[in-house]
Design a protein around this motif. Structure first.
Motif, PDB file in Angstrom:
ATOM      1  N   THR A 120       5.487 -16.851 -33.478  1.00 45.18           N
ATOM      2  CA  THR A 120       5.612 -15.456 -33.927  1.00 45.18           C
ATOM      3  C   THR A 120       5.804 -15.398 -35.447  1.00 45.18           C
ATOM      4  N   SER A 134       8.261 -16.599 -23.728  1.00 52.01           N
ATOM      5  CA  SER A 134       8.139 -16.297 -25.159  1.00 52.01           C
ATOM      6  C   SER A 134       6.896 -17.006 -25.689  1.00 52.01           C
ATOM      7  N   ALA A 135       6.602 -16.735 -26.933  1.00 51.40           N
ATOM      8  CA  ALA A 135       5.566 -17.501 -27.626  1.00 51.40           C
ATOM      9  C   ALA A 135       6.116 -18.892 -27.928  1.00 51.40           C
ATOM     10  N   ARG A 178      11.933  -8.610 -32.456  1.00 49.63           N
ATOM     11  CA  ARG A 178      12.131 -10.054 -32.361  1.00 49.63           C
ATOM     12  C   ARG A 178      13.179 -10.393 -31.302  1.00 49.63           C
ATOM     13  N   GLY A 179      12.891 -11.416 -30.537  1.00 50.82           N
ATOM     14  CA  GLY A 179      13.797 -11.809 -29.459  1.00 50.82           C
ATOM     15  C   GLY A 179      13.635 -10.955 -28.206  1.00 50.82           C
ATOM     16  N   GLY A 180      12.609 -10.109 -28.198  1.00 50.40           N
ATOM     17  CA  GLY A 180      12.472  -9.103 -27.141  1.00 50.40           C
ATOM     18  C   GLY A 180      12.134  -9.623 -25.755  1.00 50.40           C
ATOM     19  N   SER A 181      11.778 -10.898 -25.628  1.00 51.65           N
ATOM     20  CA  SER A 181      11.442 -11.422 -24.299  1.00 51.65           C
ATOM     21  C   SER A 181      12.634 -11.396 -23.342  1.00 51.65           C
ATOM     22  N   PHE A 223       8.148  -9.677 -24.376  1.00 45.09           N
ATOM     23  CA  PHE A 223       8.146  -9.108 -25.725  1.00 45.09           C
ATOM     24  C   PHE A 223       7.090  -8.016 -25.933  1.00 45.09           C
ATOM     25  N   GLU A 245       2.552 -14.660 -26.975  1.00 46.49           N
ATOM     26  CA  GLU A 245       2.949 -14.680 -25.564  1.00 46.49           C
ATOM     27  C   GLU A 245       1.717 -14.735 -24.650  1.00 46.49           C
TER      28      GLU A 245
END
Ligand code: ASP
Ligand code: MG
Length: 412
Positions: free
Chosen positions: A47, A41-42, A150-153, A136, A74
């Motif tokens: 983000t 993630s970042a 959001r939270g896509g990782s 993500f 990311e």
């Protein structure tokens, strides 16, 4: 030798020292002969910072440009991570979504993965490199950068594990796993060892924020077992698996709550064909997601209709509904934002009776009034007054003895 996908969330890579620590942890497994794919993630907060910046440029930021912007969070962590690995003496390569070829549709800021090309990753793995993939993000058919929401990782990690037929998919976060309920309001909450995809889907959608819900759906479809665990300890976390991988299921696995919904009630609407459709069409046209719906039995030729919407959409929904109420001749439409939904979840409910009765009994014992009830095969939800949420959660957690480890389910 195993092929292992490990995903680290924003708090796990929040600063340079944390990135170095995570790199060393991954290198350990690499040195033992495993092929390692890392999804990042970042950095925590990054983000959000980028979203804020975008809003300083445009009131409603252009969605394509938003994705170009959001993807840099990311991009930064994967590059830094690869540097950390090299500095510590192993080889690594960072890859962005469009380099891997994580192909998505073109719904900017909430794109869905359509396919993943595993070739490049495999080539790098065979060359002995740790492959570090930006979570993500993907690339659309037109070649534009997309992000997965959001939270896509988490979704990136599970999708990669499926595409690579990985032996293990581990999601590292800042908690030890999935708990029987929110430990902040119930100190006896216990970490769950194993939970089914379906239970996790119910818990995730109800607000247990450990795993992004879309990644669980994907894991279920491709039968990817997920291990959710903490970056900061070595203890086992929670395994999210298929139902037949669980030997001793619990009657109830978790108690969860949601304070983000509001209730809207139509009193005395005509009980004729087409009324429900006239009420809910404009709501769905406005992109508002309705959760529970209850229609009463008929009293004369009138009935009552109650439903819930996200609190954030409440004002909008009420405006639409006031207009509809006039059109369909409803007596009144009222709303309540001080509600909460408390739910118990467990696959054991499928073939056991009396669970709902126990739940109702516990709430009544605490003098908590139930405003709405809804059930699915593995979940029972009650809407109650918001101020009783914590009390209800603790009472239910106690009553179903969720603090006790793996109470085996007796056949009945
Ligand atoms: N960085 C993105 C976010 O904060 C994606 C992720 O962390 O999963 O939403
Ligand atoms: Mg997350």
């Amino acid at each position: 030798m195993a092929l292992i996908v490990q995903k680290f969330g924003g708090t796990s890579v929040a600063d340079p020292d944390k990135i170095k620590a995570v790199a060393l942890r991954v290198m350990e497994l690499s040195k033992q002969g495993n092929q390692m794919v890392v999804v990042l993630s970042a950095m925590a907060g990054e983000t959000n910072r980028l979203v804020d910046l975008a809003h300083k440029m445009q009131a409603i930021p252009d969605q394509r440009e938003m994705d170009v912007l959001l993807s840099i969070g990311e991009q930064a962590t994967v590059a830094l991570f690869a540097m950390a690995v090299k500095e510590a003496g192993l080889d690594a390569v960072s890859l962005l979504g469009d380099q891997v070829k994580i192909s998505t549709d073109s719904m900017h800021t909430k794109a869905r993965i359509k396919s993943i090309n595993a070739d490049l990753i495999k080539r790098h793995l065979n060359d002995g490199k740790i492959v570090v993939v930006a979570g993500f993000q993907g690339v659309s058919e037109s070649g534009d950068i997309t992000t997965l929401g959001r939270g896509g990782s988490d979704t990136t990690a599970v999708a990669l594990a499926a595409a690579l037929a990985a032996d293990q998919c581990e999601i590292f976060t800042d908690v030890e796993g999935v708990y029987t309920t929110d430990p902040n309001i119930c100190p006896s909450a216990r970490k769950i060892d194993r939970i089914t995809y379906d239970e996790m889907l119910e818990l995730a959608s109800l607000g247990a924020k450990v795993l992004d819900i879309r990644s669980v759906g994907l894991a279920k479809r491709y039968k990817v077992p997920i291990h959710v665990r903490s970056t900061f300890t070595n203890t086992q976390g929670t395994w999210v698996v298929e139902e037949d991988k669980i030997m001793e299921s619990m009657l109830v696995s978790g108690v969860t709550y949601n304070k983000n919904e509001a209730r809207i009630t139509f009193s005395r609407v005509p009980d004729t064909p087409g009324i429900a459709s006239r009420i809910f069409n404009p709501i769905s046209d406005a992109g508002i997601v309705v959760d529970m719906i209850i229609q009463n039995t008929r009293a004369g030729d009138m009935t009552d209709m109650t439903f819930t919407v996200p609190k954030s959409d409440y004002e909008r929904a009420m405006k639409i509904m006031q207009k509809i109420a006039e059109d369909i001749g409803a007596e009144s439409v009222t709303g309540d934002t001080k509600i909460a939904k408390v739910s118990i979840v467990g696959v054991g409910m499928r073939n056991h009776s009396g669970i709902a009765t126990t739940m109702f009994h516990i709430l009544s014992r605490e003098n908590i009034n139930i405003m709405m009830i809804s059930t699915s095969e593995i979940k029972i939800s009650c809407v109650i007054e918001e101020k009783y949420t914590e009390l209800a959660v603790r009472a239910l957690h106690d009553a179903f003895e969720l603090d006790k480890a793996n109470l085996p389910l007796e056949e009945s």
